[in-house]
Design a protein around this motif. Structure first.
Motif, mmCIF file in Angstrom:
data_model
loop_
_atom_site.group_PDB
_atom_site.id
_atom_site.type_symbol
_atom_site.label_atom_id
_atom_site.label_comp_id
_atom_site.label_asym_id
_atom_site.label_seq_id
_atom_site.Cartn_x
_atom_site.Cartn_y
_atom_site.Cartn_z
ATOM 1 N N LYS A 313 6.285 23.802 -50.314
ATOM 2 C CA LYS A 313 5.180 23.093 -50.947
ATOM 3 C C LYS A 313 5.198 21.655 -50.438
ATOM 4 O O LYS A 313 6.269 21.053 -50.311
ATOM 5 N N LEU A 314 4.023 21.143 -50.160
ATOM 6 C CA LEU A 314 3.920 19.811 -49.562
ATOM 7 C C LEU A 314 3.182 18.860 -50.489
ATOM 8 O O LEU A 314 2.256 19.263 -51.214
ATOM 9 N N ASN A 315 3.572 17.620 -50.455
ATOM 10 C CA ASN A 315 2.837 16.529 -51.089
ATOM 11 C C ASN A 315 2.484 15.525 -49.994
ATOM 12 O O ASN A 315 3.353 14.801 -49.504
ATOM 13 N N THR A 316 1.226 15.532 -49.593
ATOM 14 C CA THR A 316 0.789 14.642 -48.522
ATOM 15 C C THR A 316 -0.738 14.599 -48.512
ATOM 16 O O THR A 316 -1.393 15.189 -49.372
ATOM 17 N N THR A 317 -1.299 13.909 -47.571
ATOM 18 C CA THR A 317 -2.742 13.933 -47.314
ATOM 19 C C THR A 317 -2.957 14.051 -45.802
ATOM 20 O O THR A 317 -2.093 13.643 -45.013
ATOM 21 N N ALA A 394 -4.679 24.723 -38.095
ATOM 22 C CA ALA A 394 -3.280 25.165 -38.060
ATOM 23 C C ALA A 394 -2.584 24.668 -36.795
ATOM 24 O O ALA A 394 -1.429 24.216 -36.839
ATOM 25 N N GLN A 395 -3.274 24.745 -35.666
ATOM 26 C CA GLN A 395 -2.672 24.316 -34.406
ATOM 27 C C GLN A 395 -2.429 22.805 -34.402
ATOM 28 O O GLN A 395 -1.361 22.339 -33.994
ATOM 29 N N ILE A 396 -3.418 22.035 -34.871
ATOM 30 C CA ILE A 396 -3.274 20.575 -34.902
ATOM 31 C C ILE A 396 -2.171 20.171 -35.868
ATOM 32 O O ILE A 396 -1.335 19.307 -35.569
ATOM 33 N N LEU A 397 -2.150 20.816 -37.046
ATOM 34 C CA LEU A 397 -1.124 20.482 -38.041
ATOM 35 C C LEU A 397 0.265 20.796 -37.507
ATOM 36 O O LEU A 397 1.213 20.019 -37.713
ATOM 37 N N GLY A 398 0.413 21.921 -36.819
ATOM 38 C CA GLY A 398 1.715 22.274 -36.263
ATOM 39 C C GLY A 398 2.227 21.234 -35.289
ATOM 40 O O GLY A 398 3.414 20.893 -35.293
ATOM 41 N N GLU A 399 1.338 20.706 -34.444
ATOM 42 C CA GLU A 399 1.753 19.679 -33.486
ATOM 43 C C GLU A 399 2.103 18.378 -34.187
ATOM 44 O O GLU A 399 3.057 17.686 -33.809
ATOM 45 N N LYS A 400 1.342 18.030 -35.223
ATOM 46 C CA LYS A 400 1.624 16.790 -35.948
ATOM 47 C C LYS A 400 2.972 16.846 -36.656
ATOM 48 O O LYS A 400 3.720 15.863 -36.696
ATOM 49 N N LEU A 401 3.311 18.025 -37.216
ATOM 50 C CA LEU A 401 4.565 18.159 -37.956
ATOM 51 C C LEU A 401 5.785 18.136 -37.037
ATOM 52 O O LEU A 401 6.923 18.074 -37.517
ATOM 53 N N LYS A 402 5.558 18.169 -35.726
ATOM 54 C CA LYS A 402 6.668 18.023 -34.775
ATOM 55 C C LYS A 402 7.038 16.554 -34.568
ATOM 56 O O LYS A 402 8.124 16.259 -34.071
ATOM 57 N N ILE A 428 5.719 14.170 -47.685
ATOM 58 C CA ILE A 428 5.528 13.709 -46.308
ATOM 59 C C ILE A 428 4.528 12.558 -46.327
ATOM 60 O O ILE A 428 3.535 12.600 -47.080
ATOM 61 N N SER A 429 4.772 11.553 -45.526
ATOM 62 C CA SER A 429 3.833 10.427 -45.449
ATOM 63 C C SER A 429 2.468 10.932 -44.994
ATOM 64 O O SER A 429 2.371 11.960 -44.310
ATOM 65 N N PRO A 430 1.380 10.242 -45.393
ATOM 66 C CA PRO A 430 0.029 10.695 -45.012
ATOM 67 C C PRO A 430 -0.058 10.984 -43.515
ATOM 68 O O PRO A 430 0.368 10.171 -42.681
ATOM 69 N N ILE A 431 -0.588 12.146 -43.190
ATOM 70 C CA ILE A 431 -0.647 12.593 -41.792
ATOM 71 C C ILE A 431 -1.919 12.039 -41.160
ATOM 72 O O ILE A 431 -3.034 12.438 -41.516
#
Length: 463
Positions: A313-317, A394-402, A428-431
């Motif tokens: 579970k995530l807490n972010t924006t 999903a693809q963009i989020l996956g790259e950002k989380l790296k 997680i800090s705002p993405i």
């Protein structure tokens, strides 16, 4: 007898007055020589002009692939003409040059009237009576002929004709209602479009379908890790995991802008235009749901606790994501065209660039508006389903989380929580998605402000 003499006297007096006035005027006329005539300026009602094939203003001969043997003859009316017109059915070029099926221009319930604007030139609404009492303004209308080999009488040939005006100001509408496609059935021509609006998206759930899988990494090199320890341990999150419920994406309002989108072609039934939308900040909290997670390798801590499948579970924006919207809008859903532009209706038997035109007209009938048509607010009436962009997200989020600042860092406490089936909750800090965008394809939307005001007195829809 007295009555007859009085009548005759009045008639003679009138004739004498007319003759005497003409005689006095004639006696005051002064003959001008050629020099004086050349220095005299005036304005004629009709004007004639010719652009030869060798003239620098001949855009047809100067364009790549143009015909260097075509000249243009123009007959213009130096006047402002007012017009208010309704045409129940306009069909031009049916069959013939562009094929037997369909028409170059096919419009139902076409109306041309005056245009009401504010100080900034934005269109204002009118009542039916106001519209019926107004008139479109045509400045210096003219007719022009395109002539092939104009200087050779034996080879001279008319290859094009256009009806035009240096500027038309008015409101052009098509159709009678905004609840279904009607009005413009097909159109051959050229126009540029500006517009803006707000797309209201419907709520959805991300991570429940194939393609909605986040491929990323996590930092599992925590203190006490004995196996599978890696600062970039591969993982998948979302669809395909039994512990996955997906993440709720709330309904949002995304403002968009269309800038000088060109619509051009023969027998078009839809306008394909692009818009840029700014997606609002997307909140994701531990109340939004959970993504099932599977680590590529099993991770163990203290040699006792091993985990490979869990949920997070995530807490972010998610901030600053943009959307490239491709509107494929049926022309039957576009009803109002506020015009303030040079405009022409042409007929040509080959591709041709008319004098002053930005585009090359295709063979057949062709309607062209040279200046940008500002459609104003063209917000979709109904909520827009954007679930089709979830795989891109999903693809963009996956790259950002790296990236290190957003990477999921697993601790021994997280390992214990996962082991006891409590999952992992991470802040997680705002993405920041600045520079990232998704592509949205929208088709045949009913536009909120494209209602048709009849150009009629009373309650008639069309007259």
């Amino acid at each position: 007898m007295k009555t007859k003499l009085t009548t005759l006297k009045r008639a003679l007096t009138g004739l004498c007055g007319l003759y005497c006035s003409w005689a006095v005027a004639s006696s005051s006329l002064v003959e001008l020589d050629d020099t004086q005539l050349s220095a005299t300026q005036g304005q004629a009602l009709l004007s004639l002009s010719y652009i030869s094939p060798h003239d620098q203003y001949n855009l047809e001969t100067r364009r790549a692939g143009g015909d260097s043997s075509i000249g243009f003859y123009k007959l213009g009316l130096e006047a402002n003409v007012e017009i208010n017109a309704n045409v129940r059915k306009l069909q031009l070029g049916c069959g013939g040059l562009n094929g037997i099926n369909g028409c170059d221009i096919d419009i139902d319930n076409l109306a041309l009237s005056g245009l009401k604007t504010d100080a900034n030139g934005n269109m204002l609404p009118m009542t039916s009576d106001e519209r019926a009492a107004s008139s479109a303004q045509l400045s210096n209308p003219f007719i022009e002929f395109a002539i092939k080999s104009p200087d050779q009488a034996s080879l001279r040939e008319v290859v094009g004709l256009r009806l035009s005006a240096e500027k038309v100001v008015g409101l052009l509408t098509a159709g009678t209602n905004n609840t279904e496609a009607n009005g413009i059935n097909s159109l051959s021509g050229y126009l540029k479009i500006n517009g803006y609006g707000n797309a209201k998206t419907s709520a959805g759930v991300f991570g429940l379908k194939p393609g909605e899988v986040v491929n990323t990494v996590a930092d599992t090199a925590f203190l006490g890790c004995t196996s599978g320890c890696d600062k970039n341990a591969g993982l998948t999150a979302g669809y395909g995991n039994a512990k996955n419920t997906g993440l709720k994406i709330p309904a949002m309002t995304a403002p968009f802008q269309i800038n000088n989108a060109v619509v051009s072609g023969t027998r078009m039934t839809a306008a394909n235009v692009g818009a840029i939308a700014q997606i609002p900040s997307i909140p994701i909290t531990d109340q939004s749901g959970q993504l099932g997670v599977r680590l590529n390798s099993r991770v163990c801590g203290l040699g006792l606790i091993c985990v490979q499948d869990t949920f997070i579970k995530l807490n972010t924006t998610v901030d600053n994501l943009t959307a490239n919207i491709n509107f494929s809008e049926g022309l039957g859903y576009i009803h109002n065209l506020p015009i303030s532009s040079a405009m022409y209706l042409g007929l040509q038997n080959k591709q041709l660039r008319w004098p002053g035109a930005e585009e090359v007209a295709n063979p057949g009938w062709w309607l062209s508006l040279q200046d940008t048509v500002n459609l104003g607010d063209i917000s979709p009436r109904d909520q827009v389903d954007i679930s089709s962009v979830y795989p891109q997200f999903a693809q963009i989020l996956g790259e950002k989380l790296k990236e290190d600042q957003y990477k999921i860092k697993v601790s021994i406490i997280n390992g214990l929580q996962a082991f006891f089936q409590q999952g992992i909750t991470k802040n997680i800090s705002p993405i920041n998605m600045q520079g990232e965008s998704v592509n949205i394809a929208l088709k045949n939307l009913i536009l909120d402000t494209q209602n048709v005001t009849p150009n009629c007195y009373g309650g008639m829809r069309f007259c």
